[in-house]
Design an enzyme around this catalytic site. Structure first.
Site, PDB file in Angstrom:
ATOM      1  N   CYS A  30       0.637  -0.735   0.134  1.00  0.00           N
ATOM      2  CA  CYS A  30      -0.062   0.290  -0.325  1.00  0.00           C
ATOM      3  C   CYS A  30       0.741   1.115   0.518  1.00  0.00           C
ATOM      4  O   CYS A  30       1.712   1.619   1.225  1.00  0.00           O
ATOM      5  CB  CYS A  30      -1.076   0.061   1.042  1.00  0.00           C
ATOM      6  N   CYS A  33       0.974   3.408   3.076  1.00  0.00           N
ATOM      7  CA  CYS A  33       0.787   2.651   4.229  1.00  0.00           C
ATOM      8  C   CYS A  33       2.938   3.205   4.049  1.00  0.00           C
ATOM      9  O   CYS A  33       2.860   3.420   5.649  1.00  0.00           O
ATOM     10  CB  CYS A  33       0.623   1.168   3.954  1.00  0.00           C
TER      11      CYS A  33
END
Length: 105
Positions: A30, A33
């Site tokens: 991600c 992230c």
């Protein structure tokens, strides 16, 4: 540094049981992230390790993510004595995470 990886659901529950804990729910694939990681490392340095920061890989611990109601990544939840106090969905600036922690100290 006090950033810790949760290895299991039980592991995570024991980590958030006492005091104030910031938990980052995300995944290695991600992009937001990955952007959040250095922000949290910097926050950890600012706090001098006083508040544990726990990282949960949602791919490895889907039950933990589901139990926390994580619908999108990254999701940061601040727990106090095992109870979720605040949930921040999506990437935020460092000062937002800091303000939330300060509010619940």
């Amino acid at each position: 540094m006090t950033m810790i990886n949760a290895e299991s659901n039980a592991d995570l529950k024991s980590m958030v049981k006492k005091g104030l804990t910031l938990v980052d729910y995300g995944a290695p694939w991600c992009p937001p992230c990955r952007t959040l990681l250095p922000i949290l490392k910097e926050l950890d340095r600012d706090l001098k390790g006083q508040i544990p920061i726990v990282k949960v890989n949602c791919d490895d611990l889907p039950d933990a993510a589901s139990e926390a109601g994580v619908m999108s990544m990254p999701t940061v939840i601040v727990y106090k004595n095992g109870e979720p106090m605040e949930k921040l969905v999506g990437l935020r600036p460092k000062n937002v995470y800091r303000q939330v922690l300060d509010k619940h100290r």
